[in-house]
Design a protein around this motif. Structure first.
Motif, PDB file in Angstrom:
ATOM      1  N   MET A   1     -14.030  16.784  25.107  1.00 16.61           N
ATOM      2  CA  MET A   1     -13.072  16.957  24.014  1.00 16.61           C
ATOM      3  C   MET A   1     -12.877  15.441  23.374  1.00 16.61           C
ATOM      4  SD  MET A   1      -9.738  19.098  25.474  1.00 16.61           S
ATOM      5  CE  MET A   1     -10.020  18.708  27.366  1.00 16.61           C
ATOM      6  N   LEU A   2     -12.435  15.666  22.085  1.00 11.58           N
ATOM      7  CA  LEU A   2     -12.496  14.393  21.572  1.00 11.58           C
ATOM      8  C   LEU A   2     -10.974  14.045  21.318  1.00 11.58           C
ATOM      9  CD1 LEU A   2     -13.466  12.319  19.368  1.00 11.58           C
ATOM     10  CD2 LEU A   2     -12.719  13.871  17.405  1.00 11.58           C
ATOM     11  N   PHE A   3     -10.765  12.669  21.522  1.00 10.30           N
ATOM     12  CA  PHE A   3      -9.333  12.246  21.637  1.00 10.30           C
ATOM     13  C   PHE A   3      -9.041  11.426  20.714  1.00 10.30           C
ATOM     14  CE2 PHE A   3      -6.059   9.497  23.063  1.00 10.30           C
ATOM     15  CZ  PHE A   3      -5.174  10.326  23.907  1.00 10.30           C
ATOM     16  N   SER A   4      -7.995  11.729  19.926  1.00 10.33           N
ATOM     17  CA  SER A   4      -7.568  10.772  18.655  1.00 10.33           C
ATOM     18  C   SER A   4      -6.319   9.811  19.015  1.00 10.33           C
ATOM     19  CB  SER A   4      -7.149  11.740  17.746  1.00 10.33           C
ATOM     20  OG  SER A   4      -8.214  12.422  17.134  1.00 10.33           O
ATOM     21  N   LEU A   5      -6.564   8.699  19.127  1.00  8.50           N
ATOM     22  CA  LEU A   5      -5.577   7.970  19.418  1.00  8.50           C
ATOM     23  C   LEU A   5      -5.218   7.113  18.108  1.00  8.50           C
ATOM     24  CD1 LEU A   5      -4.542   6.349  22.205  1.00  8.50           C
ATOM     25  CD2 LEU A   5      -6.208   4.200  21.431  1.00  8.50           C
ATOM     26  N   LEU A   6      -3.695   7.097  18.099  1.00  5.40           N
ATOM     27  CA  LEU A   6      -3.046   6.953  16.836  1.00  5.40           C
ATOM     28  C   LEU A   6      -2.132   5.839  16.984  1.00  5.40           C
ATOM     29  CD1 LEU A   6      -2.030  10.744  16.255  1.00  5.40           C
ATOM     30  CD2 LEU A   6      -4.444   9.511  15.582  1.00  5.40           C
ATOM     31  N   ILE A   7      -2.380   4.849  15.980  1.00  5.91           N
ATOM     32  CA  ILE A   7      -1.669   3.620  15.842  1.00  5.91           C
ATOM     33  C   ILE A   7      -0.913   3.475  14.567  1.00  5.91           C
ATOM     34  CG2 ILE A   7      -1.959   1.201  16.131  1.00  5.91           C
ATOM     35  CD1 ILE A   7      -4.508   1.558  17.713  1.00  5.91           C
ATOM     36  N   ALA A   8       0.409   3.514  14.520  1.00  4.70           N
ATOM     37  CA  ALA A   8       1.244   2.936  13.344  1.00  4.70           C
ATOM     38  C   ALA A   8       1.356   1.469  13.413  1.00  4.70           C
ATOM     39  CB  ALA A   8       2.565   3.851  13.317  1.00  4.70           C
ATOM     40  N   HIS A   9       0.813   0.936  12.339  1.00  3.21           N
ATOM     41  CA  HIS A   9       0.686  -0.477  12.322  1.00  3.21           C
ATOM     42  C   HIS A   9       1.616  -1.142  11.425  1.00  3.21           C
ATOM     43  CE1 HIS A   9      -0.945  -4.574  11.483  1.00  3.21           C
ATOM     44  NE2 HIS A   9      -0.699  -4.862  12.744  1.00  3.21           N
ATOM     45  N   TYR A  10       2.281  -2.345  11.672  1.00  2.00           N
ATOM     46  CA  TYR A  10       3.173  -2.820  10.672  1.00  2.00           C
ATOM     47  C   TYR A  10       3.189  -4.420  11.020  1.00  2.00           C
ATOM     48  CZ  TYR A  10       6.671  -4.576   7.509  1.00  2.00           C
ATOM     49  OH  TYR A  10       7.401  -5.288   6.461  1.00  2.00           O
ATOM     50  N   ASN A  11       2.554  -5.516  10.323  1.00  2.00           N
ATOM     51  CA  ASN A  11       2.746  -6.970  10.671  1.00  2.00           C
ATOM     52  C   ASN A  11       2.565  -7.322  12.131  1.00  2.00           C
ATOM     53  OD1 ASN A  11       3.165  -7.212   7.922  1.00  2.00           O
ATOM     54  ND2 ASN A  11       5.338  -7.818   8.172  1.00  2.00           N
ATOM     55  N   ASN A  12       1.495  -6.586  12.832  1.00  2.00           N
ATOM     56  CA  ASN A  12       1.354  -6.828  14.369  1.00  2.00           C
ATOM     57  C   ASN A  12       0.295  -7.155  14.880  1.00  2.00           C
ATOM     58  OD1 ASN A  12       3.004  -6.594  16.748  1.00  2.00           O
ATOM     59  ND2 ASN A  12       3.901  -4.681  16.075  1.00  2.00           N
ATOM     60  N   PHE A  13      -0.443  -7.596  14.038  1.00  2.00           N
ATOM     61  CA  PHE A  13      -2.003  -8.144  14.303  1.00  2.00           C
ATOM     62  C   PHE A  13      -2.137  -8.951  15.608  1.00  2.00           C
ATOM     63  CE2 PHE A  13      -5.767 -10.473  14.268  1.00  2.00           C
ATOM     64  CZ  PHE A  13      -6.934  -9.693  14.029  1.00  2.00           C
ATOM     65  N   THR A  14      -1.257  -9.931  15.761  1.00  2.00           N
ATOM     66  CA  THR A  14      -1.450 -10.992  16.684  1.00  2.00           C
ATOM     67  C   THR A  14      -1.488 -10.036  18.313  1.00  2.00           C
ATOM     68  OG1 THR A  14      -0.678 -12.784  15.567  1.00  2.00           O
ATOM     69  CG2 THR A  14      -0.660 -12.937  17.932  1.00  2.00           C
ATOM     70  N   LEU A  15      -0.579  -9.415  18.190  1.00  2.00           N
ATOM     71  CA  LEU A  15      -0.239  -8.557  19.676  1.00  2.00           C
ATOM     72  C   LEU A  15      -1.242  -7.522  19.568  1.00  2.00           C
ATOM     73  CD1 LEU A  15       3.828  -8.491  19.785  1.00  2.00           C
ATOM     74  CD2 LEU A  15       1.993 -10.342  20.726  1.00  2.00           C
ATOM     75  N   PHE A  16      -1.559  -6.972  18.557  1.00  2.00           N
ATOM     76  CA  PHE A  16      -2.643  -5.977  18.455  1.00  2.00           C
ATOM     77  C   PHE A  16      -3.978  -6.197  19.325  1.00  2.00           C
ATOM     78  CE2 PHE A  16      -6.202  -3.776  16.323  1.00  2.00           C
ATOM     79  CZ  PHE A  16      -6.166  -2.488  17.050  1.00  2.00           C
ATOM     80  N   LYS A  17      -4.280  -7.370  19.106  1.00  2.00           N
ATOM     81  CA  LYS A  17      -5.447  -7.926  19.884  1.00  2.00           C
ATOM     82  C   LYS A  17      -5.623  -7.490  21.194  1.00  2.00           C
ATOM     83  CE  LYS A  17      -5.209 -12.084  18.110  1.00  2.00           C
ATOM     84  NZ  LYS A  17      -5.269 -13.482  17.799  1.00  2.00           N
ATOM     85  N   ASP A  18      -4.676  -7.453  22.212  1.00  2.00           N
ATOM     86  CA  ASP A  18      -4.563  -6.985  23.503  1.00  2.00           C
ATOM     87  C   ASP A  18      -4.803  -5.282  23.444  1.00  2.00           C
ATOM     88  OD1 ASP A  18      -4.021  -9.371  24.678  1.00  2.00           O
ATOM     89  OD2 ASP A  18      -1.803  -9.299  24.206  1.00  2.00           O
ATOM     90  N   CYS A  19      -4.280  -4.732  22.473  1.00  2.00           N
ATOM     91  CA  CYS A  19      -3.993  -3.318  22.407  1.00  2.00           C
ATOM     92  C   CYS A  19      -5.466  -2.820  22.042  1.00  2.00           C
ATOM     93  CB  CYS A  19      -3.306  -2.935  21.424  1.00  2.00           C
ATOM     94  SG  CYS A  19      -3.221  -1.162  21.039  1.00  2.00           S
ATOM     95  N   TYR A  20      -6.058  -3.444  21.103  1.00  2.00           N
ATOM     96  CA  TYR A  20      -7.544  -3.430  20.844  1.00  2.00           C
ATOM     97  C   TYR A  20      -8.553  -3.355  22.061  1.00  2.00           C
ATOM     98  CZ  TYR A  20     -12.257  -4.145  18.716  1.00  2.00           C
ATOM     99  OH  TYR A  20     -13.492  -4.363  18.430  1.00  2.00           O
ATOM    100  N   GLN A  21      -8.185  -4.718  22.835  1.00  2.00           N
ATOM    101  CA  GLN A  21      -9.112  -4.816  23.841  1.00  2.00           C
ATOM    102  C   GLN A  21      -8.941  -3.663  25.145  1.00  2.00           C
ATOM    103  OE1 GLN A  21     -11.009  -7.733  23.637  1.00  2.00           O
ATOM    104  NE2 GLN A  21     -12.425  -6.877  25.295  1.00  2.00           N
ATOM    105  N   SER A  22      -7.891  -3.236  25.156  1.00  2.00           N
ATOM    106  CA  SER A  22      -7.687  -2.011  26.214  1.00  2.00           C
ATOM    107  C   SER A  22      -8.103  -0.954  25.704  1.00  2.00           C
ATOM    108  CB  SER A  22      -6.125  -2.012  26.483  1.00  2.00           C
ATOM    109  OG  SER A  22      -5.280  -1.237  25.327  1.00  2.00           O
TER     110      SER A  22
END
Length: 268
Positions: A1-22
């Motif tokens: 099954m294809l899983f769609s991971l959905l991310i609503a983003h606003y001015n959050n790139f610095t903290l997103f780097k941890d999210c991206y790695q996970s």
């Protein structure tokens, strides 16, 4: 099954780097990631594009103007191609097996959504505790309103089930996720995963740290519960007319969080 991971983003790139790695470290490989930037005012959007590069598992969109989280999350579901969808906030992160553990639940066709326990973390994503209020809830309880966040992250759902409900309210600035949970709770089986699959980051830029945002949260959450009572054809709650209750979350919390109810909950 294809899983769609959905991310609503606003001015959050610095903290997103941890999210991206996970995300790129997930044990389940059949996924897509759809990011919708809500017209960030810093360089987050450009930084996102540079970070993702040519990874075709990721797709990045951008709102033409700032529209708010309800609108953005609703659009994300529209963009999703997967049979199963799940949101992760850009300042949070997933455990290594988060998607795999969730996907495994959907081989039972009755399950339309899942949720798990949550790791509460500090601003550096260091573990502090397991969120204590999340547990398996009873089905089809007309007085269940998720007042103590019993259903929360990591929340996933069948897109086919989502298409049977009204969907995310684009006008909500806060509590849009609670609205989604309650709508799906009302139409099918939601499975609890008794394992923490989500790292929830506590930091100063969170959504409810100002008086103005607290008022928005109170108003939005009241509206979410009011909508649920109308869908369930309820006119009264605990002997009081719903239209006479100015703050439904507070009223229901006080009724459901008596000493006796807390004892029963611990025993069960």
């Amino acid at each position: 099954m294809l899983f769609s991971l959905l991310i609503a983003h606003y001015n959050n790139f610095t903290l997103f780097k941890d999210c991206y790695q996970s995300i790129i470290n997930q044990s389940y490989g059949n996924f897509e990631v759809i990011i919708l930037d809500d017209c960030s005012t810093d360089e987050s959007y450009e930084n996102l594009q540079n970070l993702i590069g040519n990874d075709n598992r990721f797709t990045i969109y951008r709102n033409p103007e700032n529209k708010g989280v309800g609108y953005t999350k609703k659009k994300l579901v529209d963009f999703a191609n997967g049979q199963i969808c799940g949101f992760v906030d850009p300042d949070d992160a997933l455990t290594h097996h988060a998607i795999k553990k969730s996907i495994d639940c959907y081989f039972t066709k009755e399950v339309i959504a899942t949720y798990s326990k949550i790791n509460i973390c500090d601003e550096n994503l260091n573990f502090k505790k397991i969120f204590p209020n999340t547990y398996k809830v009873k089905k089809a309880n007309p007085l269940f309103f998720n007042i103590q966040f019993e259903i929360s992250h990591f929340f996933t759902f069948r897109k086919s089930a989502y298409e049977k409900i009204t969907g995310i309210n684009p006008d909500l600035k806060i509590a849009e996720d609670m609205d989604l949970y309650l709508q799906l709770y009302e139409i099918g089986e939601i499975q609890f995963i008794p394992e923490a699959l989500y790292f929830y980051r506590i930091h100063d830029n969170g959504l409810s740290h100002t008086q103005e945002k607290s008022k928005i949260k109170e108003d939005n959450w009241h509206q979410v519960i009011l909508s649920a009572t109308k869908r369930r054809n309820l006119n009264t709650l605990y002997g009081k007319k719903i239209d006479d209750i100015p703050n439904l979350p507070k009223f229901i919390y006080e009724k459901q969080n008596t000493f006796f109810n807390r004892v029963i909950k611990k025993l069960s």
